[in-house]
Scaffold this motif. Structure first.
Motif, PDB file in Angstrom:
ATOM      1  N   SER A   8       0.829  -1.207   0.000  1.00  0.00           N
ATOM      2  CA  SER A   8       0.000   0.000   0.000  1.00  0.00           C
ATOM      3  C   SER A   8       0.857   1.247   0.000  1.00  0.00           C
ATOM      4  N   GLU A 273     -10.571   3.463   6.169  1.00  0.00           N
ATOM      5  CA  GLU A 273     -10.843   2.874   4.849  1.00  0.00           C
ATOM      6  C   GLU A 273      -9.984   1.637   4.612  1.00  0.00           C
ATOM      7  N   ILE A 274      -8.713   1.692   5.052  1.00  0.00           N
ATOM      8  CA  ILE A 274      -7.843   0.525   4.890  1.00  0.00           C
ATOM      9  C   ILE A 274      -8.356  -0.655   5.707  1.00  0.00           C
ATOM     10  N   GLN A 276     -11.444  -1.244   6.571  1.00  0.00           N
ATOM     11  CA  GLN A 276     -12.647  -1.748   5.907  1.00  0.00           C
ATOM     12  C   GLN A 276     -12.291  -2.598   4.699  1.00  0.00           C
ATOM     13  N   GLN A 277     -11.255  -2.177   3.942  1.00  0.00           N
ATOM     14  CA  GLN A 277     -10.830  -2.970   2.787  1.00  0.00           C
ATOM     15  C   GLN A 277     -10.277  -4.324   3.223  1.00  0.00           C
ATOM     16  N   VAL A 278      -9.460  -4.326   4.291  1.00  0.00           N
ATOM     17  CA  VAL A 278      -8.912  -5.587   4.798  1.00  0.00           C
ATOM     18  C   VAL A 278     -10.024  -6.488   5.282  1.00  0.00           C
ATOM     19  N   LYS A 279     -10.993  -5.917   5.957  1.00  0.00           N
ATOM     20  CA  LYS A 279     -12.127  -6.701   6.456  1.00  0.00           C
ATOM     21  C   LYS A 279     -12.913  -7.309   5.296  1.00  0.00           C
ATOM     22  N   GLY A 280     -13.145  -6.483   4.271  1.00  0.00           N
ATOM     23  CA  GLY A 280     -13.917  -6.988   3.145  1.00  0.00           C
ATOM     24  C   GLY A 280     -13.189  -8.060   2.370  1.00  0.00           C
ATOM     25  N   MET A 281     -11.867  -7.928   2.230  1.00  0.00           N
ATOM     26  CA  MET A 281     -11.102  -8.886   1.439  1.00  0.00           C
ATOM     27  C   MET A 281     -10.856 -10.194   2.173  1.00  0.00           C
ATOM     28  N   CYS A 306      -5.218 -13.087  -1.166  1.00  0.00           N
ATOM     29  CA  CYS A 306      -5.421 -11.638  -1.121  1.00  0.00           C
ATOM     30  C   CYS A 306      -4.375 -10.922  -1.971  1.00  0.00           C
ATOM     31  N   LEU A 309      -3.139  -4.168  -1.338  1.00  0.00           N
ATOM     32  CA  LEU A 309      -4.032  -3.027  -1.493  1.00  0.00           C
ATOM     33  C   LEU A 309      -3.404  -1.970  -2.379  1.00  0.00           C
TER      34      LEU A 309
END
Length: 309
Positions: A8, A273-274, A276-281, A306, A309
């Protein structure tokens, strides 16, 4: 986690660092452009016209390169930034100036062209955002101007009040007849006999413009006038100036605090936001649709699949 964080950083920070370095380079170019215009003003002649034209072309190409880089980086957001349009106008005007300069080399037109070139200095205001200290001063400036205007109006009214008191106290005081004040040796009546003359003299005293030559003869002739002159100096010459400086500093500190709060909120928003992205992925993918139990095998499989990001 380490893999995600490292990737990232590489993806997000590199363009930002490049744009920052580009802005620093353009800021140095603008400053160099100012010195070139200064030397051109003094040293320009018919034999050196080509040299200055080459300098102008180089500067305009640098500005054009920055504009194209920003257009490529910002895409659709480019058109919403007024500074980008300003840069485009500066570049277009610069090329038009080159054409006009070659077509018409009269002294009047050349002087006008040099003034048009100075418009490029306004780009430094845009580049000031690279320095938080300069940006804070610029953000505080509009409110500081309103504060200064308010104090100036208050000071002008206060001087009028003192001028009304100075006319009978000084200008029409018979005991001061024959006293000469100022460099020109004016009489007290000439300096304080009317509201307009008293207002002008007090304004000069407030600015410390020959105040000793105007006040010393009055106090030597009538020491009690010190109780009129001293409060005037303390209120307007020292008091108002210090109050304006204090308010400017206060507003600058306020804008510095606001800027720090905005930066902190932006950092927290980015971190959220990061997450949330980790949680979603990872977690949502490991649970699957309708899943409620997270097993070690599902988590390991999703973690290995995965993408950074």
């Amino acid at each position: 986690r380490s893999k995600v964080r490292t990737s990232s950083r590489i993806t997000v920070e590199k363009p930002s660092n490049f744009l920052q370095r580009l802005q620093v380079a353009v800021a140095c170019t603008v400053l160099l452009n100012v010195f070139v215009i200064a030397f051109e003003t003094d040293l320009s002649n018919d034999s050196s016209v080509v040299i200055w034209i080459v300098f102008d072309i180089i500067f305009l190409l640098v500005y054009l390169f920055e504009l194209l880089v920003l257009l490529n980086a910002q895409r659709s957001a480019w058109v919403r930034d007024c500074w980008n349009w300003f840069d485009a106008v500066v570049i277009l005007t610069g090329f038009l100036v080159l054409v006009i300069a070659n077509a018409n080399r009269q002294e009047a037109s050349v002087s006008l062209i040099r003034l048009v070139k100075l418009v490029r200095l306004l780009r430094l205001v845009k580049l000031a955002q690279m320095s938080p200290e300069i940006l804070i001063v610029l953000l505080a400036s509009p409110q500081d101007v309103m504060t200064i205007v308010s104090f100036v109006l208050l000071g002008l009214f206060g001087i009028l009040v003192f001028a009304i008191a100075a006319v009978p106290l000084l200008g029409r005081n018979g005991s001061l007849d024959g006293v000469e004040i100022g460099v020109a040796g004016d009489s007290v009546f000439q300096r304080f006999g009317t509201i307009s003359s008293a207002y002008e003299t007090l304004f000069e005293i407030m600015l410390m413009d020959g105040w000793d030559e105007k006040c010393r003869p009055l106090v030597e002739e009538e020491p009690a006038l010190l109780f009129f002159i001293l409060p005037f100096l303390m209120i307007f010459t020292f008091g108002m100036v210090n109050m304006i400086v204090a308010l400017v500093i206060q507003k600058s500190n306020h804008h510095a605090e606001v800027r720090e709060q905005n930066e902190e909120e932006a950092r927290q928003k980015g971190a959220k936001e990061i997450v949330q992205q980790v949680k979603g992925m990872m977690f949502d993918g490991a649970l699957g649709e309708g899943g409620r139990t997270l097993t070690h095998s599902n988590f390991a499989a999703v973690f290995n699949e995965c993408q950074p990001l």
